[in-house]
Design an enzyme around this catalytic site. Structure first.
Site, PDB file in Angstrom:
ATOM      1  N   LYS A 290       0.856  -1.188   0.000  1.00 54.35           N
ATOM      2  CA  LYS A 290       0.000   0.000   0.000  1.00 54.35           C
ATOM      3  C   LYS A 290       0.891   1.237   0.000  1.00 54.35           C
ATOM      4  O   LYS A 290       1.638   1.476   0.946  1.00 54.35           O
ATOM      5  CB  LYS A 290      -0.920   0.017   1.213  1.00 54.35           C
ATOM      6  CG  LYS A 290      -1.814   1.253   1.251  1.00 54.35           C
ATOM      7  CD  LYS A 290      -2.461   1.422   2.611  1.00 54.35           C
ATOM      8  CE  LYS A 290      -3.073   2.820   2.701  1.00 54.35           C
ATOM      9  NZ  LYS A 290      -3.528   3.132   4.068  1.00 54.35           N
TER      10      LYS A 290
ATOM     11  N   GLY B 155      -7.870   9.169  10.480  1.00 48.63           N
ATOM     12  CA  GLY B 155      -8.086   9.214  11.918  1.00 48.63           C
ATOM     13  C   GLY B 155      -9.139  10.197  12.382  1.00 48.63           C
ATOM     14  O   GLY B 155      -9.363  10.347  13.585  1.00 48.63           O
TER      15      GLY B 155
ATOM     16  N   ASN C 149      -8.471   1.475  10.480  1.00 48.82           N
ATOM     17  CA  ASN C 149      -7.692   1.138  11.662  1.00 48.82           C
ATOM     18  C   ASN C 149      -8.231   1.877  12.888  1.00 48.82           C
ATOM     19  O   ASN C 149      -8.722   1.280  13.832  1.00 48.82           O
ATOM     20  CB  ASN C 149      -6.221   1.471  11.439  1.00 48.82           C
ATOM     21  CG  ASN C 149      -5.316   1.014  12.574  1.00 48.82           C
ATOM     22  OD1 ASN C 149      -4.118   1.239  12.539  1.00 48.82           O
ATOM     23  ND2 ASN C 149      -5.840   0.363  13.598  1.00 48.82           N
TER      24      ASN C 149
ATOM     25  N   ALA D   8      -9.419   5.660   5.033  1.00 48.19           N
ATOM     26  CA  ALA D   8      -9.297   6.821   5.919  1.00 48.19           C
ATOM     27  C   ALA D   8     -10.628   7.526   6.129  1.00 48.19           C
ATOM     28  O   ALA D   8     -11.384   7.757   5.182  1.00 48.19           O
ATOM     29  CB  ALA D   8      -8.269   7.827   5.406  1.00 48.19           C
ATOM     30  N   GLY D   9     -10.899   7.849   7.379  1.00 52.41           N
ATOM     31  CA  GLY D   9     -12.048   8.665   7.733  1.00 52.41           C
ATOM     32  C   GLY D   9     -13.251   7.932   8.271  1.00 52.41           C
ATOM     33  O   GLY D   9     -14.169   8.542   8.825  1.00 52.41           O
TER      34      GLY D   9
END
Length: 275
Positions: free
Chosen positions: A116, A177, A225, A203-204
């Site tokens: 990635k 995040g 994550n 993301a987000g």
């Protein structure tokens, strides 16, 4: 329902769907998870297991997978025999640093090619630096890597990355995040409409409904994550995300009813009993 029953149902649903295919390999789960921010390696192991994910991304600059032989390794609890490890270049701000980081990952993982790519613009927003991302993608593809790439939600940039040879594009839903969810579903839909490689939101995502919306829009998968590791109960949230991705995918395949500006009775009017 116990964990075994959930796993069995998830596997059956994925089999009916056909699974997620990236670079010629098919995975049962459309949920990809990260391995950072957990309390300890044991919580990491249990949460990842609960998520049902097949692909686990690892920040090479932050997580030990053999760089330090004296420290505990993530691979002790997330073995390559069970998961596909997806090394990423998180924390890199130039193409050169990203390429070097992923080349190091290839050495640590015995020639592993699936990576990635992530090249950030600044430390505050963590927004992707697209010129450097494009530069790094070209180098990595020429070097034989199979590149999944974190990018802005710009359809033109996504198309350029696909033309370079990236095996998946991963537009952000909102800042890394942030937990703000999908802020621009229209741009995301444009990317999905034109892409011939998998599109995964990266993301987000903050909670299960965000993951479901991404899948209902037609995304091929979701990577997260912080949404799991930062929850009050990470293992429970991992299970929720697993179900959310599956529900969103099922809804997308089923095809939602059309939106209307007028009411429509749920029961047929013909044959009703007269008052």
């Amino acid at each position: 329902m116990n964990q075994h029953d959930m796993t069995q149902q998830s596997t059956q649903a994925s089999a009916q769907d056909g699974g997620l295919t990236i670079a010629g390999k098919t995975y049962r789960s459309r949920l990809l998870v990260g391995s950072g921010k957990y309390r300890d390696l044991e919580e990491t192991r249990v949460a990842i297991e609960a998520s049902g994910a097949d692909i686990v991304t690892v920040a090479i600059r932050r997580v030990n997978i053999g760089q330090d032989p004296k420290a505990p390794s993530l691979l002790d609890v997330v073995p390559q025999s069970k998961y596909t490890i997806l090394p990423n270049s998180a924390g890199c701000y130039t193409a050169q640093d990203a390429v070097y980081t992923l080349q190091l990952a290839r050495e640590l993982l015995n020639g592993h090619k699936l990576v990635k790519l992530e090249v950030l613009g600044d430390e505050k927003s963590l927004f992707p630096n697209m010129p450097e991302t494009l530069k790094a993608a070209e180098i990595l593809v020429r070097d034989g890597f199979e590149v999944m790439v974190y990018c802005s939600d710009d359809p033109i940039q996504a198309r350029l990355l696909e033309q370079i040879g990236c095996v998946a594009v991963m537009p952000l839903a909102s800042l890394i995040g942030s937990g703000m969810g999908i802020l621009n579903p229209w741009n995301l839909s444009l990317i999905i409409e034109q892409a011939t490689v998998p599109v995964l939101v990266d993301a987000g995502v903050g909670t299960a409904s965000d993951a479901t919306i991404a899948m209902e829009l037609g995304c091929d998968g979701v990577l997260m994550n912080s949404a799991i590791a930062g929850a009050r109960e990470p293992v429970r949230m991992a299970r929720a995300m697993r179900l959310a991705v599956e529900a969103g995918r099922e809804a997308y395949l089923a095809g939602r009813m059309p939106r209307k500006f007028s009411a429509s009775p749920s029961s047929p009017m013909a044959g009703r009993v007269a008052g």
